[in-house]
Design an enzyme around this catalytic site. Structure first.
Site, mmCIF file in Angstrom:
data_model
loop_
_atom_site.group_PDB
_atom_site.id
_atom_site.type_symbol
_atom_site.label_atom_id
_atom_site.label_comp_id
_atom_site.label_asym_id
_atom_site.label_seq_id
_atom_site.Cartn_x
_atom_site.Cartn_y
_atom_site.Cartn_z
ATOM 1 N N LYS A 173 0.839 -1.201 0.000
ATOM 2 C CA LYS A 173 0.000 0.000 0.000
ATOM 3 C C LYS A 173 0.875 1.251 0.000
ATOM 4 C CE LYS A 173 -1.961 2.446 3.330
ATOM 5 N NZ LYS A 173 -1.970 3.784 2.720
ATOM 6 N N GLY A 226 7.192 5.440 7.798
ATOM 7 C CA GLY A 226 6.230 6.510 8.053
ATOM 8 C C GLY A 226 6.478 7.129 9.410
ATOM 9 N N THR A 230 2.561 6.064 14.018
ATOM 10 C CA THR A 230 1.961 4.985 13.222
ATOM 11 C C THR A 230 2.742 3.691 13.426
ATOM 12 O OG1 THR A 230 1.504 6.665 11.567
ATOM 13 C CG2 THR A 230 1.097 4.400 10.920
ATOM 14 N N GLU A 248 10.737 1.821 9.707
ATOM 15 C CA GLU A 248 11.597 2.988 9.452
ATOM 16 C C GLU A 248 10.747 4.206 9.764
ATOM 17 O OE1 GLU A 248 14.672 2.717 8.497
ATOM 18 O OE2 GLU A 248 14.666 0.580 8.027
ATOM 19 N N CYS A 282 13.172 11.955 5.654
ATOM 20 C CA CYS A 282 13.444 11.544 7.038
ATOM 21 C C CYS A 282 14.895 11.817 7.407
ATOM 22 C CB CYS A 282 13.077 10.086 7.249
ATOM 23 S SG CYS A 282 13.843 8.992 6.044
ATOM 24 N N GLU A 383 9.301 16.002 15.378
ATOM 25 C CA GLU A 383 9.597 15.943 13.948
ATOM 26 C C GLU A 383 8.610 16.839 13.200
ATOM 27 O OE1 GLU A 383 8.743 12.441 11.522
ATOM 28 O OE2 GLU A 383 10.722 12.639 10.618
HETATM 29 O O1 TXE Z 1 2.447 9.328 8.024
HETATM 30 P P1 TXE Z 1 1.817 7.947 8.357
HETATM 31 P P2 TXE Z 1 1.668 10.698 7.762
HETATM 32 C C1 TXE Z 1 6.271 11.617 9.705
HETATM 33 C C2 TXE Z 1 6.237 13.111 9.547
HETATM 34 C C3 TXE Z 1 4.813 13.365 9.222
HETATM 35 C C4 TXE Z 1 4.152 12.350 10.118
HETATM 36 C C5 TXE Z 1 2.778 11.951 9.712
HETATM 37 O O2 TXE Z 1 6.573 13.725 10.761
HETATM 38 O O3 TXE Z 1 4.417 14.658 9.521
HETATM 39 O O4 TXE Z 1 4.983 11.222 10.045
HETATM 40 O O5 TXE Z 1 2.729 11.704 8.319
HETATM 41 C C6 TXE Z 1 -0.010 4.255 6.501
HETATM 42 N N1 TXE Z 1 -1.918 0.998 9.973
HETATM 43 N N2 TXE Z 1 6.666 10.929 8.495
HETATM 44 O O6 TXE Z 1 0.443 10.849 8.567
HETATM 45 O O7 TXE Z 1 0.411 8.124 8.761
HETATM 46 C C7 TXE Z 1 -0.346 5.458 5.655
HETATM 47 O O8 TXE Z 1 -1.533 5.260 4.943
HETATM 48 C C8 TXE Z 1 -1.247 0.753 8.840
HETATM 49 C C9 TXE Z 1 8.013 10.490 8.453
HETATM 50 O O9 TXE Z 1 1.467 10.819 6.332
HETATM 51 O O10 TXE Z 1 2.747 7.247 9.252
HETATM 52 C C10 TXE Z 1 0.894 5.560 4.786
HETATM 53 O O11 TXE Z 1 0.824 4.626 3.729
HETATM 54 N N3 TXE Z 1 -0.815 1.714 8.019
HETATM 55 C C11 TXE Z 1 8.285 9.598 7.335
HETATM 56 C C12 TXE Z 1 2.010 5.170 5.760
HETATM 57 O O12 TXE Z 1 1.367 4.418 6.782
HETATM 58 C C13 TXE Z 1 -1.038 2.982 8.366
HETATM 59 C C14 TXE Z 1 7.547 9.716 6.105
HETATM 60 C C15 TXE Z 1 2.730 6.357 6.396
HETATM 61 O O13 TXE Z 1 1.773 7.255 6.917
HETATM 62 C C16 TXE Z 1 -1.743 3.308 9.539
HETATM 63 C C17 TXE Z 1 6.173 10.153 6.296
HETATM 64 C C18 TXE Z 1 -2.184 2.249 10.368
HETATM 65 N N4 TXE Z 1 -2.830 2.456 11.517
HETATM 66 C C19 TXE Z 1 5.806 10.755 7.455
HETATM 67 N N5 TXE Z 1 -1.828 4.653 9.629
HETATM 68 C C20 TXE Z 1 9.692 9.132 7.173
HETATM 69 N N6 TXE Z 1 10.394 8.886 8.246
HETATM 70 O O14 TXE Z 1 10.158 8.944 6.068
HETATM 71 C C21 TXE Z 1 -1.212 5.169 8.546
HETATM 72 N N7 TXE Z 1 -0.746 4.156 7.765
#
Ligand code: TXE
Length: 479
Positions: A173, A226, A230, A248, A282, A383
């Site tokens: 996904k 992500g 999460t 990660e 990140c 962050e």
């Molecule tokens: O990330 P999410 P978001 C950080 C950054 C950002 C914050 C939130 O600080 O502001 O995270 O971003 C999926 N079960 N990073 O909300 O939600 C979601 O659909 C399973 C750092 O966009 O963590 C997406 O595909 N999956 C980072 C993925 O997880 C779930 C990069 C990441 O989304 C889920 C992005 C659940 N319960 C954001 N909830 C990095 N370190 O590279 C969400 N997802």
């Protein structure tokens, strides 16, 4: 443009017929719909992966490698279309998508196509016992890959390529905020001859589709990139099912600048490590610590360079800073600038929304530099993940080290110095999974990638990724 799920080699609508709006960050308009896939869609994707596993896991390494190389080639052939999709979906400058995101997606497939042919396991002769042990590394089965929006195809393929190379079938996904390039990958996989069902791509929100993948009892391993929150949610669900997990997550990376560094190189690279991809990587260094003796000079020179950065529409070749990924994210980042000011931070440049002519509803923000006087403030602890960095001076190596480590995160760190002994001391003591000395984001795909503390669990990259995506079995033969 409406996109569809890619299941069993075919493009399908979600069973529930539920759709999410897809926004274009550079103009704020809805330009398409994406499936909000339910448990039922994930189940069908899982069944198709499960059916494909028998054949794919037994496909020779040469053949798997050949197909992955073909995918890599086709990504390269479609660079322009994929880069445009990525830039439109994410808001990143097209120049960045063309130079980094899409070439790296191709490299991911190419790298793991080769790596699997060199992957090996150990054997141990039990001397004096007439026995030989060897380690079998076998594919896990059906695995789940969940990726974020900041480097969409780059990170999606970073997970899928090793999973497939190792002989697994995948339910993946991409982020619901940036689904387009993953959608285009489905067609590329068909053209490359990837057998149907080996890769299945389901689109939808994290709490609906993502959670259904994590909760599925047949999906035995999850690779996730992500947010840290999460990652914790995923771990909570996966732990009682004893799934293999690779997480990660976020970072609050320090950029530590000593007076003896190569100044110009440091200055130019620091602009990149602060603001590449609108600071939404990140690995970006959001906390800049500068040795006091060069602090004022650095401050003047850095601000001058940051002010030169061109914020604009991502499709313009001259744009260096595009749009932030979403309205909600822009609001979050601007909220942090306000918090920083309320905490006593001084905005040295930026801090405001930018209005780009003809794209007034786009999510643009000036690159922002904030001077802070302590490391405990929220702008230095949370962050932010946007074009916002802080700077503050330090007076000794010990102080720099303690500032660097004073965070719940531990993804990466950058150090600028020409002192070898200091380099050795600092690299041994900094709490981070990746440390760059006199450079930033120089990547070699053979190296282990990942963080410690709140930044991650497990490592991806090189053989580490192939180890993650295989199950080990020790065989002991007495002779
Ligand atoms: O990330 P999410 P978001 C950080 C950054 C950002 C914050 C939130 O600080 O502001 O995270 O971003 C999926 N079960 N990073 O909300 O939600 C979601 O659909 C399973 C750092 O966009 O963590 C997406 O595909 N999956 C980072 C993925 O997880 C779930 C990069 C990441 O989304 C889920 C992005 C659940 N319960 C954001 N909830 C990095 N370190 O590279 C969400 N997802």
């Amino acid at each position: 443009m409406n996109i569809q799920n890619y299941i069993n080699g075919q493009f399908t609508d979600p069973i529930s017929n539920e759709w999410l709006d897809n926004y274009c960050p550079s103009d704020g308009e809805v330009y398409g719909k994406i499936p909000n896939s339910s448990i039922e869609d994930v189940e069908i994707a899982y069944q198709s992966a499960k059916s494909a596993f028998g054949l794919w896991s037994q496909t020779t390494l040469e053949e798997r490698s050949r197909i992955l190389l073909k995918i890599s080639e086709l990504i390269e052939d479609n660079l322009q279309e994929l880069a445009e999709a990525e830039s439109q979906d994410n808001g990143k400058p097209i120049s960045l998508a063309k130079a980094v995101d899409i070439p790296r997606a191709a490299s991911n497939f190419r790298f793991f196509a080769h790596a699997i042919t060199q992957f090996f396991s150990e054997s141990h002769e039990s001397v004096g016992q007439n026995a030989m042990n060897y380690t079998l590394r076998q594919p896990i089965g059906v695995v789940g890959c969940i990726s974020p929006w900041n480097l969409p195809l780059y990170l999606f393929t970073w997970k899928i390529a090793p999973a497939l190379a190792a002989g697994n079938c995948v339910v993946a996904k991409p982020s619901e905020v940036t689904p387009l390039s993953a959608y285009l990958l489905g067609d590329i996989c068909n053209k490359a001859g990837l057998p149907k069902g080996v890769l299945n791509i389901v689109h939808g929100s994290g709490t609906t589709t993502g959670q259904a993948i994590v909760e599925h009892p047949g999906i035995k391993a999850i690779s996730f990139t992500g947010g840290t929150k999460t990652g914790a949610e995923i771990a909570k669900i996966a732990a009682p099912m004893f799934k293999k997990l690779s997480l990660e997550m976020g970072g609050k990376n320090p950029n530590i600048i000593f007076a003896d560094c190569d100044y110009d190189d440091m200055l130019n690279t620091t602009v990149k490590s602060s603001f590449s991809n609108q600071g939404q990587i990140c690995l970006c260094c959001s906390r800049i610590f500068v040795e006091a003796s060069i602090y004022n000079k650095f401050k003047t020179d850095f601000i001058e360079k940051v002010k030169e950065l061109k914020v604009g529409h991502p499709s313009e070749d001259s744009t260096q800073i595009g749009a932030l990924v979403s309205k909600a994210h822009l609001k979050k980042v601007m909220g942090y600038i306000e918090i920083a000011e309320n905490e006593g931070g001084k905005i040295l440049c930026g801090g405001n929304k930018v209005t780009v002519k003809n794209f007034e509803n786009g999510y643009y923000l000036e690159p922002t530099v904030i001077e802070v006087t302590n490391n405990e403030c929220r702008i230095n602890q949370d962050e932010v993940f946007g074009p916002v960095v802080t700077i503050m001076p330090f007076y000794s190596e010990d102080e720099a080290l303690s500032l660097a480590n004073q965070t719940k995160y531990g993804l990466s760190a950058t150090i600028w110095t020409n002192n070898l002994k200091r380099t050795m001391r600092m690299t041994q003591q900094i709490q981070a999974g990746i440390i760059w000395v006199n450079t930033w984001m120089m990547r070699d795909l053979r190296t282990p990638f990942g963080g410690i503390k709140g930044s991650g669990m497990g490592r991806e990259g090189g053989f580490e990724a192939l180890r993650f995506f295989t199950e080990q079995k020790n065989v002991c033969i007495k002779y």
